[in-house]
Design a protein around this motif. Structure first.
Motif, PDB file in Angstrom:
ATOM      1  N   SER A  66       0.821  -1.218   0.000  1.00 38.88           N
ATOM      2  CA  SER A  66       0.000   0.000   0.000  1.00 38.88           C
ATOM      3  C   SER A  66       0.850   1.261   0.000  1.00 38.88           C
ATOM      4  CB  SER A  66      -0.931   0.007   1.218  1.00 38.88           C
ATOM      5  OG  SER A  66      -1.872  -1.038   1.119  1.00 38.88           O
ATOM      6  N   GLN A  67       2.030   1.196   0.629  1.00 43.04           N
ATOM      7  CA  GLN A  67       2.902   2.370   0.668  1.00 43.04           C
ATOM      8  C   GLN A  67       3.819   2.461  -0.550  1.00 43.04           C
ATOM      9  OE1 GLN A  67       2.815  -0.321   2.699  1.00 43.04           O
ATOM     10  NE2 GLN A  67       4.501  -0.185   4.182  1.00 43.04           N
ATOM     11  N   GLY A  68       3.646   1.549  -1.507  1.00 45.70           N
ATOM     12  CA  GLY A  68       4.463   1.555  -2.709  1.00 45.70           C
ATOM     13  C   GLY A  68       5.594   0.551  -2.623  1.00 45.70           C
ATOM     14  N   VAL A  69       6.113   0.160  -3.773  1.00 46.12           N
ATOM     15  CA  VAL A  69       7.190  -0.830  -3.793  1.00 46.12           C
ATOM     16  C   VAL A  69       8.455  -0.224  -3.191  1.00 46.12           C
ATOM     17  CG1 VAL A  69       6.242  -2.065  -5.787  1.00 46.12           C
ATOM     18  CG2 VAL A  69       7.885  -0.222  -6.151  1.00 46.12           C
ATOM     19  N   ASP A  70       9.196  -1.056  -2.477  1.00 49.34           N
ATOM     20  CA  ASP A  70      10.392  -0.570  -1.784  1.00 49.34           C
ATOM     21  C   ASP A  70      11.423   0.001  -2.751  1.00 49.34           C
ATOM     22  OD1 ASP A  70       9.340  -1.262   0.639  1.00 49.34           O
ATOM     23  OD2 ASP A  70      10.447  -3.153   0.819  1.00 49.34           O
ATOM     24  N   SER A  71      11.578  -0.628  -3.914  1.00 49.69           N
ATOM     25  CA  SER A  71      12.612  -0.177  -4.853  1.00 49.69           C
ATOM     26  C   SER A  71      12.328   1.221  -5.380  1.00 49.69           C
ATOM     27  CB  SER A  71      12.752  -1.168  -6.009  1.00 49.69           C
ATOM     28  OG  SER A  71      11.496  -1.404  -6.626  1.00 49.69           O
ATOM     29  N   ARG A 237       8.014  16.467 -13.404  1.00 46.80           N
ATOM     30  CA  ARG A 237       9.460  16.239 -13.434  1.00 46.80           C
ATOM     31  C   ARG A 237       9.876  15.431 -14.657  1.00 46.80           C
ATOM     32  NH1 ARG A 237      10.051  14.559  -8.381  1.00 46.80           N
ATOM     33  NH2 ARG A 237      10.500  16.726  -7.876  1.00 46.80           N
ATOM     34  N   PHE A 238       9.118  14.364 -14.953  1.00 43.77           N
ATOM     35  CA  PHE A 238       9.480  13.481 -16.060  1.00 43.77           C
ATOM     36  C   PHE A 238       8.441  13.496 -17.175  1.00 43.77           C
ATOM     37  CE2 PHE A 238      11.448  11.308 -12.286  1.00 43.77           C
ATOM     38  CZ  PHE A 238      12.767  11.596 -12.611  1.00 43.77           C
ATOM     39  N   SER A 239       7.567  14.510 -17.177  1.00 42.99           N
ATOM     40  CA  SER A 239       6.498  14.580 -18.181  1.00 42.99           C
ATOM     41  C   SER A 239       5.715  13.273 -18.211  1.00 42.99           C
ATOM     42  CB  SER A 239       7.088  14.896 -19.572  1.00 42.99           C
ATOM     43  OG  SER A 239       6.079  15.316 -20.464  1.00 42.99           O
ATOM     44  N   MET A 240       5.262  12.862 -17.018  1.00 43.02           N
ATOM     45  CA  MET A 240       4.543  11.600 -16.850  1.00 43.02           C
ATOM     46  C   MET A 240       3.221  11.831 -16.123  1.00 43.02           C
ATOM     47  SD  MET A 240       7.745   9.098 -15.780  1.00 43.02           S
ATOM     48  CE  MET A 240       6.677   7.718 -15.355  1.00 43.02           C
ATOM     49  N   CYS A 241       2.464  12.845 -16.556  1.00 44.08           N
ATOM     50  CA  CYS A 241       1.228  13.197 -15.857  1.00 44.08           C
ATOM     51  C   CYS A 241       0.250  12.023 -15.786  1.00 44.08           C
ATOM     52  CB  CYS A 241       0.559  14.389 -16.540  1.00 44.08           C
ATOM     53  SG  CYS A 241       1.519  15.919 -16.443  1.00 44.08           S
ATOM     54  N   GLY A 242       0.204  11.221 -16.845  1.00 40.05           N
ATOM     55  CA  GLY A 242      -0.742  10.111 -16.887  1.00 40.05           C
ATOM     56  C   GLY A 242      -0.354   8.925 -16.040  1.00 40.05           C
ATOM     57  N   ALA A 243       0.869   8.903 -15.541  1.00 37.50           N
ATOM     58  CA  ALA A 243       1.293   7.775 -14.706  1.00 37.50           C
ATOM     59  C   ALA A 243       0.588   7.787 -13.356  1.00 37.50           C
ATOM     60  CB  ALA A 243       2.805   7.798 -14.501  1.00 37.50           C
ATOM     61  N   ARG A 244       0.265   8.968 -12.856  1.00 32.77           N
ATOM     62  CA  ARG A 244      -0.399   9.157 -11.572  1.00 32.77           C
ATOM     63  C   ARG A 244       0.393   8.526 -10.434  1.00 32.77           C
ATOM     64  NH1 ARG A 244      -1.336  12.869 -12.165  1.00 32.77           N
ATOM     65  NH2 ARG A 244      -2.773  13.114 -10.427  1.00 32.77           N
ATOM     66  N   ILE A 245       1.638   8.947 -10.310  1.00 32.00           N
ATOM     67  CA  ILE A 245       2.485   8.517  -9.204  1.00 32.00           C
ATOM     68  C   ILE A 245       3.001   9.750  -8.457  1.00 32.00           C
ATOM     69  CG2 ILE A 245       4.690   7.460  -8.550  1.00 32.00           C
ATOM     70  CD1 ILE A 245       2.584   5.407  -9.169  1.00 32.00           C
ATOM     71  N   GLY A 246       2.667   9.825  -7.193  1.00 29.18           N
ATOM     72  CA  GLY A 246       3.156  10.887  -6.316  1.00 29.18           C
ATOM     73  C   GLY A 246       3.516  10.287  -4.978  1.00 29.18           C
ATOM     74  N   TRP A 247       3.771  11.142  -3.984  1.00 31.16           N
ATOM     75  CA  TRP A 247       4.087  10.623  -2.660  1.00 31.16           C
ATOM     76  C   TRP A 247       3.973  11.705  -1.601  1.00 31.16           C
ATOM     77  CZ3 TRP A 247       7.421  10.355  -6.849  1.00 31.16           C
ATOM     78  CH2 TRP A 247       8.461  11.307  -6.895  1.00 31.16           C
ATOM     79  N   VAL A 248       3.830  11.245  -0.364  1.00 27.02           N
ATOM     80  CA  VAL A 248       3.847  12.092   0.825  1.00 27.02           C
ATOM     81  C   VAL A 248       5.158  11.831   1.551  1.00 27.02           C
ATOM     82  CG1 VAL A 248       2.736  12.626   3.032  1.00 27.02           C
ATOM     83  CG2 VAL A 248       1.344  11.911   1.065  1.00 27.02           C
ATOM     84  N   VAL A 249       5.817  12.895   1.987  1.00 27.73           N
ATOM     85  CA  VAL A 249       7.046  12.772   2.772  1.00 27.73           C
ATOM     86  C   VAL A 249       6.867  13.509   4.094  1.00 27.73           C
ATOM     87  CG1 VAL A 249       9.520  13.249   2.882  1.00 27.73           C
ATOM     88  CG2 VAL A 249       8.465  12.690   0.685  1.00 27.73           C
ATOM     89  N   SER A 250       7.209  12.842   5.202  1.00 31.47           N
ATOM     90  CA  SER A 250       7.189  13.508   6.502  1.00 31.47           C
ATOM     91  C   SER A 250       7.995  12.686   7.501  1.00 31.47           C
ATOM     92  CB  SER A 250       5.760  13.689   7.012  1.00 31.47           C
ATOM     93  OG  SER A 250       5.751  14.403   8.239  1.00 31.47           O
ATOM     94  N   GLN A 274       4.353   2.476 -11.238  1.00 28.04           N
ATOM     95  CA  GLN A 274       5.492   2.471 -10.315  1.00 28.04           C
ATOM     96  C   GLN A 274       6.766   2.007 -11.020  1.00 28.04           C
ATOM     97  OE1 GLN A 274       4.643   1.371  -5.982  1.00 28.04           O
ATOM     98  NE2 GLN A 274       2.953   0.365  -7.053  1.00 28.04           N
ATOM     99  N   ILE A 275       6.631   1.034 -11.899  1.00 29.31           N
ATOM    100  CA  ILE A 275       7.784   0.543 -12.666  1.00 29.31           C
ATOM    101  C   ILE A 275       8.350   1.660 -13.542  1.00 29.31           C
ATOM    102  CG2 ILE A 275       8.427  -0.988 -14.577  1.00 29.31           C
ATOM    103  CD1 ILE A 275       6.457  -3.028 -13.283  1.00 29.31           C
TER     104      ILE A 275
END
Length: 397
Positions: A66-71, A237-250, A274-275
């Protein structure tokens, strides 16, 4: 007939997408539209990211963590290390785009009627994300005349009440293109710490800074680890708007634990995206150099061309790829609709985003538009030449 919720009724339409029906009609009529309304880069997505998806051929496409792949999370950590930001993979959670990250953060930090202070104009979906959870956006107006710099810190202090939970800042800014300085960020950090507030920084445009400036992250500020929350994404950043990958950092473990509950409820981020995102972080540094060089040229051309148009005022963006322009019209939304619905020059027209929807304060932004310089230079020149002639015709009518 069953009645929908009050929340659904009051949720505003996106000022970026609300004119889409007029654009679709214009296309059906055979018009060519120059899209300056939306931050969709035309820069090519890194080939290595696309190829990584093609090379992935599993027998079973399984859920990921759920938190995304470790790699992928480790790649993000390595990326930040290059920018003097020290985190580990347990300080971040992968989300379905920066938008989902913001939704989860707002849901985590704010109860119903809690207040989030945001400099306006701001990314319009901040209102949608807040109102979806019955939180209240409290605007603090920045000025066109100083390129939308941070308002005096005293003004922030005046807005703080017992219901205030957070500041929400986009750096560099959408829709203004303003890049907050280290000094401005430290001022915000000090007042957030003083009043025990969260500092939510949306840094998805962190790469896009100009004129030799550098980006200073909220995660670089010492002593506010429990207050700071950062949102980021691969979209721009990578012109990948359709990938829908983001993250929260804290570094705030309670925040991340709560965000993870929401992430678990939606199960997992998309595997293929994610790949692609993970592989994108392997691009050489020259990729960013070339991209920023391209946007620097586009910014120069856009500002120069707009300054030639009689009656138009334009702010000077320091980052991202947007600017706010004031037009010699009373109602920019009416003008933007007219551009699509009634106007064409040699069967071409322009689509802009009315800026009223980027303000919460009534009466502001009526004669402003947000312009995204995401087209090649020659297309920007053509688009502004069409805008020039359109303004003449519109004001005649």
């Amino acid at each position: 007939m069953p009645k929908i919720s009050h929340r659904a009724e009051i949720l505003p339409l996106s000022p970026i997408r609300k004119l889409t029906p007029y654009a679709e009609k214009a296309v059906k009529e055979g018009k060519t539209i120059y899209h300056l309304n939306i931050g969709q880069p035309d820069i090519k997505t890194p080939e290595i990211a696309v190829q990584a998806v093609k090379d992935f051929t599993p027998e079973v496409l399984e859920y990921t963590k759920s938190q995304g792949v470790d790699s992928l999370r480790e790649k993000v950590v390595g990326y930040y290390a290059k920018h003097d930001i020290s985190i580990d993979k347990d300080d971040l959670i992968i989300t379905c785009g920066g938008s989902e990250a913001l939704i989860y953060v707002v849901a985590t930090v704010a109860n119903a009627d809690d207040e989030i202070i945001i400099p306006e104009p701001y990314y319009a979906n901040y209102i949608s994300f807040s109102e979806a959870f019955d939180a209240v956006c409290v605007p603090i107006t920045s000025s066109f005349d100083n390129n939308f710099a941070l308002p005096p810190i005293e003004e922030f202090e005046k807005k703080i009440t017992s219901k205030t939970k957070a500041f929400l800042i986009c750096n560099p800014g959408n829709p203004t293109g303003y890049l907050y300085s280290k000094e401005e960020i430290l001022q915000l950090a000090a007042i957030a710490k003083k009043h025990d507030l969260f500092l939510i920084f949306d840094e998805v445009y962190r790469e896009f800074v100009y004129d030799g400036a550098s980006h200073y992250s909220i995660m670089q500020v010492q002593g506010i680890e429990q207050n700071a929350i950062m949102i980021d994404s691969v979209s721009k950043r990578f012109s990948m708007c359709g990938a829908r990958i983001g993250w929260v950092v804290s570094k705030n473990k309670q925040v991340l634990k709560s965000v993870l509950k929401f992430a678990q409820a939606r199960l997992s981020p998309p595997t293929y995206s994610q790949i692609a995102a993970e592989r994108a972080f392997d691009v050489p540094e020259t990729y960013f150099t070339e991209v920023i060089d391209e946007y620097t040229k586009r910014r120069k051309v856009l500002i120069e061309e707009l300054q030639k148009v009689e009656g138009v005022r334009v702010s000077m963006p320091k980052g991202a790829f947007y600017c706010i322009a004031e037009l010699p019209v009373k109602n920019a939304e009416d003008f933007c609709i007219w551009l699509l619905d009634k106007y064409a020059l040699n069967n071409e027209t322009v689509m802009l985003a009315p800026a009223e929807g980027f303000y919460a304060t009534k009466g502001l932004g009526y004669n402003q538009v947000r312009i995204a310089y995401v087209l090649k230079e020659e297309k920007i020149v053509r688009a502004i030449s069409i805008l020039r002639e359109a303004l003449k015709q519109y004001n005649k009518n």
